[in-house]
Structure formats: C-alpha cells, structure tokens
Design a protein around this motif. Sequence first.
Motif, PDB file in Angstrom:
ATOM      1  N   GLY A  99       0.828  -1.205   0.000  1.00 34.68           N
ATOM      2  CA  GLY A  99       0.000   0.000   0.000  1.00 34.68           C
ATOM      3  C   GLY A  99       0.864   1.258   0.000  1.00 34.68           C
ATOM      4  O   GLY A  99       0.541   2.247  -0.667  1.00 34.68           O
ATOM      5  N   MET A 100       1.963   1.219   0.742  1.00 34.43           N
ATOM      6  CA  MET A 100       2.849   2.389   0.795  1.00 34.43           C
ATOM      7  C   MET A 100       3.491   2.656  -0.570  1.00 34.43           C
ATOM      8  O   MET A 100       3.664   3.808  -0.971  1.00 34.43           O
ATOM      9  N   TYR A 132      -3.655   6.991   8.190  1.00 36.04           N
ATOM     10  CA  TYR A 132      -2.782   5.880   8.565  1.00 36.04           C
ATOM     11  C   TYR A 132      -1.394   6.451   8.889  1.00 36.04           C
ATOM     12  O   TYR A 132      -0.907   7.329   8.167  1.00 36.04           O
ATOM     13  N   SER A 135       1.156   6.674   6.058  1.00 34.62           N
ATOM     14  CA  SER A 135       0.818   7.664   5.025  1.00 34.62           C
ATOM     15  C   SER A 135       1.134   9.064   5.537  1.00 34.62           C
ATOM     16  O   SER A 135       1.702   9.901   4.820  1.00 34.62           O
ATOM     17  N   GLU A 175      -9.090   9.338   4.375  1.00 33.03           N
ATOM     18  CA  GLU A 175      -9.520   7.979   4.708  1.00 33.03           C
ATOM     19  C   GLU A 175     -10.860   8.045   5.395  1.00 33.03           C
ATOM     20  O   GLU A 175     -11.070   8.922   6.228  1.00 33.03           O
ATOM     21  N   ASN A 179      -8.470   6.118  10.604  1.00 30.93           N
ATOM     22  CA  ASN A 179      -7.630   5.213  11.353  1.00 30.93           C
ATOM     23  C   ASN A 179      -6.915   6.030  12.430  1.00 30.93           C
ATOM     24  O   ASN A 179      -6.221   6.982  12.076  1.00 30.93           O
ATOM     25  N   ASP A 206      -8.291   6.644   0.510  1.00 35.71           N
ATOM     26  CA  ASP A 206      -7.775   5.352   0.958  1.00 35.71           C
ATOM     27  C   ASP A 206      -8.987   4.553   1.441  1.00 35.71           C
ATOM     28  O   ASP A 206      -9.587   4.859   2.470  1.00 35.71           O
ATOM     29  N   THR A 208      -9.068   1.334   2.199  1.00 37.71           N
ATOM     30  CA  THR A 208      -8.625   0.077   2.813  1.00 37.71           C
ATOM     31  C   THR A 208      -9.622  -0.438   3.855  1.00 37.71           C
ATOM     32  O   THR A 208      -9.935  -1.624   3.892  1.00 37.71           O
ATOM     33  N   PHE A 209     -10.115   0.464   4.715  1.00 32.34           N
ATOM     34  CA  PHE A 209     -10.987   0.031   5.809  1.00 32.34           C
ATOM     35  C   PHE A 209     -12.378  -0.370   5.324  1.00 32.34           C
ATOM     36  O   PHE A 209     -12.955  -1.326   5.816  1.00 32.34           O
ATOM     37  N   SER A 228      -4.475  -0.664   0.689  1.00 30.88           N
ATOM     38  CA  SER A 228      -3.481  -1.617   1.129  1.00 30.88           C
ATOM     39  C   SER A 228      -4.151  -2.969   0.917  1.00 30.88           C
ATOM     40  O   SER A 228      -5.012  -3.373   1.705  1.00 30.88           O
ATOM     41  N   THR A 230      -2.930  -5.711   1.308  1.00 31.37           N
ATOM     42  CA  THR A 230      -2.449  -6.559   2.400  1.00 31.37           C
ATOM     43  C   THR A 230      -3.566  -6.875   3.395  1.00 31.37           C
ATOM     44  O   THR A 230      -3.520  -7.892   4.088  1.00 31.37           O
ATOM     45  N   LYS A 231      -4.551  -6.002   3.478  1.00 32.70           N
ATOM     46  CA  LYS A 231      -5.572  -6.089   4.522  1.00 32.70           C
ATOM     47  C   LYS A 231      -6.759  -6.925   4.034  1.00 32.70           C
ATOM     48  O   LYS A 231      -6.640  -8.123   3.906  1.00 32.70           O
ATOM     49  N   MET A 240       1.350  -9.338   0.776  1.00 34.38           N
ATOM     50  CA  MET A 240       1.374  -7.874   0.823  1.00 34.38           C
ATOM     51  C   MET A 240       1.135  -7.325  -0.575  1.00 34.38           C
ATOM     52  O   MET A 240       1.560  -7.922  -1.571  1.00 34.38           O
ATOM     53  N   GLY A 241       0.453  -6.192  -0.640  1.00 32.73           N
ATOM     54  CA  GLY A 241       0.213  -5.564  -1.932  1.00 32.73           C
ATOM     55  C   GLY A 241      -0.492  -4.245  -1.749  1.00 32.73           C
ATOM     56  O   GLY A 241      -1.003  -3.929  -0.663  1.00 32.73           O
TER      57      GLY A 241
HETATM   58  C1  LIG Z   1      -1.783  -0.799   6.113  1.00 27.31           C
HETATM   59  C2  LIG Z   1      -2.328   0.442   5.563  1.00 27.31           C
HETATM   60  C3  LIG Z   1      -1.620   1.163   4.595  1.00 27.31           C
HETATM   61  C4  LIG Z   1      -0.241   0.749   4.119  1.00 27.31           C
HETATM   62  O1  LIG Z   1      -0.289  -0.458   3.410  1.00 27.31           O
HETATM   63  P1  LIG Z   1       0.939  -1.513   3.360  1.00 27.31           P
HETATM   64  O2  LIG Z   1       0.386  -2.597   2.494  1.00 27.31           O
HETATM   65  O3  LIG Z   1       1.224  -1.927   4.771  1.00 27.31           O
HETATM   66  O4  LIG Z   1       2.084  -0.799   2.754  1.00 27.31           O
HETATM   67  C5  LIG Z   1      -2.209   2.296   4.077  1.00 27.31           C
HETATM   68  N1  LIG Z   1      -3.424   2.718   4.487  1.00 27.31           N
HETATM   69  C6  LIG Z   1      -4.113   2.047   5.420  1.00 27.31           C
HETATM   70  C7  LIG Z   1      -5.454   2.559   5.831  1.00 27.31           C
HETATM   71  C8  LIG Z   1      -3.606   0.900   5.995  1.00 27.31           C
HETATM   72  O5  LIG Z   1      -4.296   0.251   6.930  1.00 27.31           O
END
Ligand SMILES: *Cc1c(COP(=O)(O)O)cnc(C)c1O
Length: 426
Positions: A99-100, A132, A135, A175, A179, A206, A208-209, A228, A230-231, A240-241
């Motif tokens: 994600g980064m 995050y 970020s 976001e 977070n 973002d 992700t959540f 991210s 990864t989540k 991871m991705g």
């Molecule tokens: C974990 C996370 C990231 C970063 O992602 P990575 O895959 O760990 O690099 C960015 N934004 C949010 C909201 C996250 O939870």
Amino acid sequence: MNVDDDQSTYSLATRAVHAGRADLGALGVHAAPLDLSTTYPLPDVDAGGLSYEQLAGGMDCRPGQSPVYARLWNPTVARFEEGLAELENACGAVAFSTGMAALTAVLLGLGMQATSEGDDQRPRVLGLRPLYGGSDHLLATGLAGTRAVFTDPSLPVPQALAAALTPDTRLVLLETPGNPTLDLVDVAAVVEVVRARSPRALVVVDNTFATPVLQNPLSLGADLVLHSATKFLGGHGDAMGGVVAVGADAQPWVARLRQVRALTGALLHPMGAYLLHRGLATLPLRVRQQSENAAAVAAGLSTHPGVEQVFYPGLPGADPSGVVGRQMSGTGSLLAFRVAGGFPAACQVAASLRLVTHAVSLGGVDTLLQHPAALTHRPVADHAKPDAGLLRLSVGLEDPADVLADLVQALDRVQALDRVAVLAHA
Ligand SMILES: *Cc1c(COP(=O)(O)O)cnc(C)c1O
C-alpha cells in the motif's frame, strides 16, 4: 463468465467471484495461472521494440503481444487489477508491492505530471487527518518530492478543509472510516469543497478500511482510490500488496501509474497477485460477516466498566453526517476502544489476550488487536497522536462471543490487578 458479458449488470457478489477471469476460458484453464516469468520471448526485434515502448509508456498488453519483461507487465497481476477495477467501478487499476508503494507512486506521478507541464514547484498535497501513520509519515517527510500540509483534526472537516485548501493544492488524501478512531468523512462533500477551492487537485480516498463492498469512493466523485491490499483484499494475512483504482475522469492516471511502476520497480509479485485475486472472490462474504461480528463485539464492549469509550461507526452518535446507508452500506469490522487506566491498562489488556492476537495489520480472517499510539501511529506528530489508552481491534470470522469473552477476561484481569494494587496499599 463469457468474455463479452457486461459485468456491470451482475451484483457485487457475482462480480467478486468472476472479475478478472475473462481470459481463462480461451486459455482452457479453470484457475487463474500463476505466471512467474521474468522475461518473455520476442517475435522479432521490431515487434519487441514497439512492445517495449508501448508497455513502458503505460499501455495495456494486448492478447498475443509479448509482455517483453516482467517489470513492464505480468498477466497474473493484470487479472487482479482487472478484478479490483471491476469492484471499484474504475476504468483501470494498477497494483504495487505494498500500500505504501501505491501511495508513493501516486505522489511520484504527481511530480512527473508537474514536470511534463513545465511546473518546477514541488506539488502541494493536503493530508486530511487522521490518516494511517505510514501515510502521514510519508507525506510529512517530503520523500516523494511533494510539499505536505495537514488539516487540523480538532476542527470539523468542512472548516478544516476550507482553512487548508489553496488554488495550487494538487492532491487531497483522505480515509474513511479514519484510522484509528473510525471517524467518518462525507466523501461527496469533500469533493465539492475541493473542486470549488482547488480545481487542479486530485481527490484520493484510501478505501482500505471500507473495501469496495461497503463503499465506492469513485462513484462519489473521487479521482483515485487506494488500497493496502495486504488487509481485506487478500484477507488471510499472507500477501502484501497495494493497488490504485482510477476513476473515469482521471483515466490518464492508469498509464501514468504503470509508467511510474515500470520506472521505479515497486512491483506486486505474481504470487501475491494470485493470492489477492483469489481473495477478491470471498471479499463480500468476509466483509459482511466480519462487520456483523464487529457490531456484536462493539455492543458488548460498550457495557464493560473497564472501557471508557467504544469507537465504531454503528454505535449511536458515531455518524453525525449520516454517512452510513448513504455512502457506506455497512459499518465495517474495525473498532477502537479506550480503556480506563490509560497506557498501563491498555498494555495489560494486550498482554492478557488468549484468542485474539496482539499484532498490527487488519482485515484478515482472524481478530487482531494493537495499540495505535505505540505502533501504527508512532510516527505521527505528538499533537495528532491517538490517546494512550486506545486499542484498535480488527474483528475476524471467529464466533464474536468467543472474541468478546477473550476481551472481557483481559479487561477483568486489569481491574482485578487494580484491586490487588489498592489492597496492597491499604
Ligand atoms: C496498512 C495500511 C496502509 C499501508 O499499506 P501496506 O500494504 O502496509 O504498505 C495504508 N493505508 C491504510 C489505511 C492501511 O491500513
């Protein structure tokens, strides 16, 4: 699913299972192939050279065309990207190693765009806090060649934005849910303010959540959506991705981001892409069930005397702008709670868990708990750091009664230790 079926007529659950698999029938396979090639045979020098030029410039690899070299294109990664784009109602998506790396690519793309426009200023970007920790930190360092400013998180979002946006702002990152306190932001309202005050700014959400299951920021007017992967997208804590989904009005960003990726090399490995693509199939099912479980855990924690406050979008008072239902079709599976007794009590809870794992990250099938101020939000400036008694929980697919019972025994233990300490002093 047939190659030429229009996927948009199917519901999300159907698209999640079939997206990014349109070429499998013609390949004569049922599961998506994992292509680990680093290089590819070239038909002849001319065709190879032309492919190189097109792919390095960010164009799609056509069926039958040589991908030339894996830093330019990989079919397993492309299937994951197509699947995610489908779920986010995007015109395309570009995947990265984390994600980064995805966020870094967006910031570098901004610099590349500015350079091509003859603008030698470092692009001004605005971070809508809370973000995050990583970020927030990346923006603050200026590492990717941007100048960052942040909103004041103590102000209501419209005022905070109005105070920080300028005509030369080139990007706004936000976001929602936030977070770690799960603050909700009205994306359409933010887009409206940004368009009025900073017409050249991209709005990047973002997601992700919330995941595309609960919220589609591109449909609310955002330009880019970041994950991210990864989540939740992977969902099993083993890949991871990162990925950026691009809205129709920001379409040149698909090629721009592929160009950044080809030049800087922050690639998603095909094995990761394979796992993340497989994760998409169960995403709607996991997110709905984990949200239901989180609502039960949040309700249970709210009645515990050792908990001062629970932060969860589904609790009364947590959604003043009425975002749930309108923007977000559920309340998600992340929550945070502030324990009575501050930092020492929070440490004790984390150390007393039996079922829940004390670990950072989120969105997987198992429940994780972490202390944001000490861990994920450690790099955030002191005045913007989360409360020292706050713990964040990502609720998984276990029976929520078991998760709650584990948290309750950990909280009870803290209270029992307090009583022992009081008696020892008496
Ligand atoms: C974990 C996370 C990231 C970063 O992602 P990575 O895959 O760990 O690099 C960015 N934004 C949010 C909201 C996250 O939870």
